[in-house]
Design a protein around this motif. Structure first.
Motif, mmCIF file in Angstrom:
data_model
loop_
_atom_site.group_PDB
_atom_site.id
_atom_site.type_symbol
_atom_site.label_atom_id
_atom_site.label_comp_id
_atom_site.label_asym_id
_atom_site.label_seq_id
_atom_site.Cartn_x
_atom_site.Cartn_y
_atom_site.Cartn_z
ATOM 1 N N GLU A 63 -8.203 9.970 2.774
ATOM 2 C CA GLU A 63 -7.907 8.550 2.547
ATOM 3 C C GLU A 63 -7.898 7.804 3.882
ATOM 4 O O GLU A 63 -7.411 8.313 4.882
ATOM 5 C CB GLU A 63 -6.550 8.385 1.856
ATOM 6 N N GLN A 70 -1.420 1.049 -3.886
ATOM 7 C CA GLN A 70 -2.351 1.288 -4.997
ATOM 8 C C GLN A 70 -3.122 2.587 -4.802
ATOM 9 O O GLN A 70 -3.376 3.319 -5.759
ATOM 10 C CB GLN A 70 -3.312 0.115 -5.154
ATOM 11 N N ARG A 71 -3.505 2.875 -3.581
ATOM 12 C CA ARG A 71 -4.194 4.142 -3.314
ATOM 13 C C ARG A 71 -3.262 5.326 -3.555
ATOM 14 O O ARG A 71 -3.663 6.343 -4.110
ATOM 15 C CB ARG A 71 -4.702 4.187 -1.882
ATOM 16 N N GLU A 73 -0.684 5.480 -5.536
ATOM 17 C CA GLU A 73 -0.360 5.628 -6.955
ATOM 18 C C GLU A 73 -1.360 6.520 -7.668
ATOM 19 O O GLU A 73 -1.014 7.181 -8.653
ATOM 20 C CB GLU A 73 -0.294 4.260 -7.631
ATOM 21 N N ALA A 74 -2.563 6.617 -7.172
ATOM 22 C CA ALA A 74 -3.580 7.474 -7.777
ATOM 23 C C ALA A 74 -3.254 8.953 -7.598
ATOM 24 O O ALA A 74 -3.836 9.804 -8.279
ATOM 25 C CB ALA A 74 -4.950 7.167 -7.175
ATOM 26 N N TYR A 75 -2.322 9.285 -6.712
ATOM 27 C CA TYR A 75 -1.960 10.679 -6.449
ATOM 28 C C TYR A 75 -0.614 11.081 -7.044
ATOM 29 O O TYR A 75 -0.174 12.214 -6.857
ATOM 30 C CB TYR A 75 -1.957 10.938 -4.941
ATOM 31 N N ALA A 79 -0.557 10.216 -12.840
ATOM 32 C CA ALA A 79 -1.861 9.551 -12.805
ATOM 33 C C ALA A 79 -2.868 10.359 -13.629
ATOM 34 O O ALA A 79 -2.844 11.592 -13.638
ATOM 35 C CB ALA A 79 -2.345 9.392 -11.373
ATOM 36 N N ASN A 81 -6.125 10.965 -13.373
ATOM 37 C CA ASN A 81 -7.021 11.862 -12.637
ATOM 38 C C ASN A 81 -6.296 13.128 -12.183
ATOM 39 O O ASN A 81 -6.835 14.225 -12.228
ATOM 40 C CB ASN A 81 -7.633 11.118 -11.457
#
Length: 87
Positions: A63, A70-71, A73-75, A79, A81
């Motif tokens: 990253e 926001q980035r 939160e994807a982890y 989430a 994914n």
């Protein structure tokens, strides 16, 4: 009402307490607490803890910025994914 879920979540921390007494520093103890928190959150969300840690260690260094919420939160363990890769 029962608090069995909360008691079971704390059990591992209490069992490891004797090991943490011998941490070399306050920073080491704090790091261990953070790691245990991440692992317990993954377990509560139905993830394989080993896969989740590997996923984080594989993806996060790539990253550009870890200051963007926001980035990050994807982890998080809930989430979509992460759920697909770490079940």
């Amino acid at each position: 009402l029962s608090n069995n879920r909360a008691e079971r979540a704390v059990k591992e921390i209490v069992m490891g307490r004797k090991n943490w007494l011998f941490s070399q520093s306050g920073t080491g103890a704090k790091s261990m607490a953070i790691i245990m928190s991440i692992l317990e959150t993954a377990k509560q969300n139905g993830l394989d803890q080993f896969k989740y840690i590997n996923y984080l260690l594989d993806k996060l260094p790539n990253e550009l910025s870890l200051l963007d919420n926001q980035r990050l939160e994807a982890y998080l363990p809930w989430a979509e994914n992460v759920q697909l890769h770490c079940k």
